[in-house]
Design a protein around this motif. Sequence first.
Motif, PDB file in Angstrom:
ATOM      1  N   GLN A 159       0.818  -1.206   0.000  1.00  0.00           N
ATOM      2  CA  GLN A 159       0.000   0.000   0.000  1.00  0.00           C
ATOM      3  C   GLN A 159       0.855   1.261   0.000  1.00  0.00           C
ATOM      4  OE1 GLN A 159      -2.303  -0.780   3.492  1.00  0.00           O
ATOM      5  NE2 GLN A 159      -3.944  -1.797   2.362  1.00  0.00           N
ATOM      6  N   VAL A 160       1.909   1.275   0.801  1.00  0.00           N
ATOM      7  CA  VAL A 160       2.778   2.458   0.873  1.00  0.00           C
ATOM      8  C   VAL A 160       3.524   2.655  -0.443  1.00  0.00           C
ATOM      9  CG1 VAL A 160       4.807   3.438   2.017  1.00  0.00           C
ATOM     10  CG2 VAL A 160       2.995   2.399   3.377  1.00  0.00           C
ATOM     11  N   VAL A 161       4.001   1.578  -1.043  1.00  0.00           N
ATOM     12  CA  VAL A 161       4.694   1.696  -2.333  1.00  0.00           C
ATOM     13  C   VAL A 161       3.741   2.223  -3.400  1.00  0.00           C
ATOM     14  CG1 VAL A 161       5.756   0.350  -4.197  1.00  0.00           C
ATOM     15  CG2 VAL A 161       6.478  -0.018  -1.844  1.00  0.00           C
ATOM     16  N   LEU A 162       2.519   1.695  -3.424  1.00  0.00           N
ATOM     17  CA  LEU A 162       1.540   2.198  -4.388  1.00  0.00           C
ATOM     18  C   LEU A 162       1.206   3.669  -4.134  1.00  0.00           C
ATOM     19  CD1 LEU A 162      -0.890  -0.850  -4.626  1.00  0.00           C
ATOM     20  CD2 LEU A 162       0.651  -0.007  -6.398  1.00  0.00           C
ATOM     21  N   ALA A 163       1.100   4.060  -2.873  1.00  0.00           N
ATOM     22  CA  ALA A 163       0.832   5.469  -2.543  1.00  0.00           C
ATOM     23  C   ALA A 163       2.002   6.352  -2.961  1.00  0.00           C
ATOM     24  CB  ALA A 163       0.550   5.621  -1.054  1.00  0.00           C
ATOM     25  N   ALA A 164       3.225   5.883  -2.745  1.00  0.00           N
ATOM     26  CA  ALA A 164       4.399   6.664  -3.140  1.00  0.00           C
ATOM     27  C   ALA A 164       4.439   6.854  -4.654  1.00  0.00           C
ATOM     28  CB  ALA A 164       5.681   5.979  -2.650  1.00  0.00           C
ATOM     29  N   VAL A 165       4.148   5.792  -5.390  1.00  0.00           N
ATOM     30  CA  VAL A 165       4.117   5.900  -6.854  1.00  0.00           C
ATOM     31  C   VAL A 165       3.000   6.852  -7.278  1.00  0.00           C
ATOM     32  CG1 VAL A 165       3.640   4.602  -8.977  1.00  0.00           C
ATOM     33  CG2 VAL A 165       5.174   3.650  -7.254  1.00  0.00           C
ATOM     34  N   GLY A 166       1.851   6.757  -6.620  1.00  0.00           N
ATOM     35  CA  GLY A 166       0.740   7.651  -6.934  1.00  0.00           C
ATOM     36  C   GLY A 166       1.056   9.100  -6.634  1.00  0.00           C
ATOM     37  N   VAL A 167       1.641   9.363  -5.466  1.00  0.00           N
ATOM     38  CA  VAL A 167       2.011  10.739  -5.102  1.00  0.00           C
ATOM     39  C   VAL A 167       3.047  11.276  -6.062  1.00  0.00           C
ATOM     40  CG1 VAL A 167       3.214  12.119  -3.358  1.00  0.00           C
ATOM     41  CG2 VAL A 167       1.378  10.590  -2.666  1.00  0.00           C
ATOM     42  N   TRP A 168       4.034  10.467  -6.400  1.00  0.00           N
ATOM     43  CA  TRP A 168       5.084  10.887  -7.329  1.00  0.00           C
ATOM     44  C   TRP A 168       4.486  11.223  -8.692  1.00  0.00           C
ATOM     45  CZ3 TRP A 168       6.961   8.164 -11.707  1.00  0.00           C
ATOM     46  CH2 TRP A 168       8.083   8.731 -12.295  1.00  0.00           C
ATOM     47  N   GLY A 169       3.614  10.356  -9.193  1.00  0.00           N
ATOM     48  CA  GLY A 169       3.013  10.585 -10.501  1.00  0.00           C
ATOM     49  C   GLY A 169       2.099  11.800 -10.521  1.00  0.00           C
ATOM     50  N   VAL A 170       1.250  11.926  -9.514  1.00  0.00           N
ATOM     51  CA  VAL A 170       0.323  13.052  -9.465  1.00  0.00           C
ATOM     52  C   VAL A 170       1.069  14.359  -9.223  1.00  0.00           C
ATOM     53  CG1 VAL A 170      -1.576  14.053  -8.145  1.00  0.00           C
ATOM     54  CG2 VAL A 170      -1.656  11.658  -8.801  1.00  0.00           C
ATOM     55  N   ALA A 171       2.090  14.337  -8.371  1.00  0.00           N
ATOM     56  CA  ALA A 171       2.866  15.555  -8.117  1.00  0.00           C
ATOM     57  C   ALA A 171       3.558  16.023  -9.395  1.00  0.00           C
ATOM     58  CB  ALA A 171       3.880  15.325  -7.009  1.00  0.00           C
ATOM     59  N   GLY A 172       4.072  15.083 -10.165  1.00  0.00           N
ATOM     60  CA  GLY A 172       4.700  15.451 -11.431  1.00  0.00           C
ATOM     61  C   GLY A 172       3.702  16.035 -12.410  1.00  0.00           C
ATOM     62  N   PHE A 173       2.537  15.429 -12.509  1.00  0.00           N
ATOM     63  CA  PHE A 173       1.496  15.924 -13.405  1.00  0.00           C
ATOM     64  C   PHE A 173       0.923  17.242 -12.918  1.00  0.00           C
ATOM     65  CE2 PHE A 173      -3.013  16.167 -14.562  1.00  0.00           C
ATOM     66  CZ  PHE A 173      -2.891  16.202 -15.942  1.00  0.00           C
ATOM     67  N   TYR A 174       0.659  17.329 -11.621  1.00  0.00           N
ATOM     68  CA  TYR A 174       0.072  18.522 -11.027  1.00  0.00           C
ATOM     69  C   TYR A 174       1.027  19.709 -11.132  1.00  0.00           C
ATOM     70  CZ  TYR A 174      -3.107  20.910  -7.782  1.00  0.00           C
ATOM     71  OH  TYR A 174      -4.019  21.765  -7.222  1.00  0.00           O
ATOM     72  N   GLY A 175       2.318  19.445 -10.943  1.00  0.00           N
ATOM     73  CA  GLY A 175       3.320  20.510 -11.030  1.00  0.00           C
ATOM     74  C   GLY A 175       3.466  21.033 -12.448  1.00  0.00           C
ATOM     75  N   ARG A 176       3.443  20.145 -13.426  1.00  0.00           N
ATOM     76  CA  ARG A 176       3.546  20.574 -14.836  1.00  0.00           C
ATOM     77  C   ARG A 176       2.308  21.333 -15.272  1.00  0.00           C
ATOM     78  NH1 ARG A 176       5.663  15.256 -16.137  1.00  0.00           N
ATOM     79  NH2 ARG A 176       3.537  14.722 -16.665  1.00  0.00           N
ATOM     80  N   ARG A 177       1.145  20.931 -14.762  1.00  0.00           N
ATOM     81  CA  ARG A 177      -0.110  21.538 -15.173  1.00  0.00           C
ATOM     82  C   ARG A 177      -0.220  22.959 -14.647  1.00  0.00           C
ATOM     83  NH1 ARG A 177      -5.438  21.818 -13.193  1.00  0.00           N
ATOM     84  NH2 ARG A 177      -4.761  20.923 -11.252  1.00  0.00           N
TER      85      ARG A 177
END
Length: 89
Positions: free
Chosen positions: A69-87
């Motif tokens: 669960q933590v690994v999936l959350a870390a991947v999710g946070v990393w992916g969303v933060a990258g997308f959210y920051g670019r947007r």
Amino acid sequence: MTVGGIISAIVVGLIIGALGRLVVPGKQNIPIWLTIVIGIVAALIGTAVARGAGWADTDGVDWIEIAIQVVLAAVGVWGVAGFYGRRRV
């Protein structure tokens, strides 16, 4: 799902999302509600993966399930933060 189940999913999502956010290096410019949503989704998917593999029914704390669960959350946070920051730039 009962009210207690929804409340526990939110609490677990908050904890898993926060742990996932701690694992990702650097600053993540995403709102806390998005971290909670990522944590809830990661907790649900992680539980499904652990149950599918037969790792969810152990005596005591299910450390493998929590790690998934933590690994999936870390991947999710990393992916969303990258997308959210670019947007937002």
